[in-house]
Design an enzyme around this catalytic site. Sequence first.
Site, PDB file in Angstrom:
ATOM      1  CG  ASP A   9      -1.730   1.184   1.432  1.00  0.00           C
ATOM      2  OD1 ASP A   9      -2.364   1.618   0.454  1.00  0.00           O
ATOM      3  OD2 ASP A   9      -1.744   1.732   2.544  1.00  0.00           O
ATOM      4  CG  ASP A  11      -1.459   7.817   0.780  1.00  0.00           C
ATOM      5  OD1 ASP A  11      -0.976   8.949   0.874  1.00  0.00           O
ATOM      6  OD2 ASP A  11      -1.862   7.333  -0.301  1.00  0.00           O
ATOM      7  CG  ASP A 163      -2.181   2.177   6.595  1.00  0.00           C
ATOM      8  OD1 ASP A 163      -2.283   1.952   5.366  1.00  0.00           O
ATOM      9  OD2 ASP A 163      -2.673   3.188   7.129  1.00  0.00           O
TER      10      ASP A 163
END
Length: 210
Positions: A9, A11, A163
């Site tokens: 991922d 951000d 996240d």
Amino acid sequence: MTFATLIFDLDGTLIDSLVDLSNAINRLRADLKLPPLSQTTIADFVGDGARLLVERALPKGTFNEERLQQFMEHYRQHLVEETRIYPGILDCLRACADRPMAVVTNKPFDFTMTSLERLDLHHYFPVVIGGDSLPTKKPDPAPVLHALEELGQPAESALMIGDHINDLLAGQAAGTRTCFCQWGLGQHREASRDFDLATPAHLLELLTSG
């Protein structure tokens, strides 16, 4: 344990973009004569793409396409002013530079590429899938599966690293192992995951062990 293929991922995983995202949201709110939101509040809105971020950041019933485009323009003009690579991430990428790696994010593709290029991360990732690259985005597995196809790698060789619950769900549905990054912006919301790591240093240890 060694993973042959790594899907990241963006951000909250590779880069900390919360300040720039928050500033763009609050510039939009200022345009509408609304008070600013805290970064903590805005962090809870991140992870499902720009449209839902803006919709969540505005009072109910006030979102429309014009507001979305206003946000996009604010963000485009200040995309990587305060955004930084998380400490320790470069060590991970350098250690795994000989492996097939991709970025799969819900961030729009052009913003993703600009961010990667300005932070000098683009050369690590021969494949980049943005939130508007395909008809669906995470948690749908299609972006992860497409990245694996582009890399020419099987799902069972791969680790999805992110996240947010969307990263975990997308990876699981695609057949990869999954790693939750505690240092990021999102939450796992009790979704199952194979690894749950506190820092990029722990990720480096995982990726280089075995």
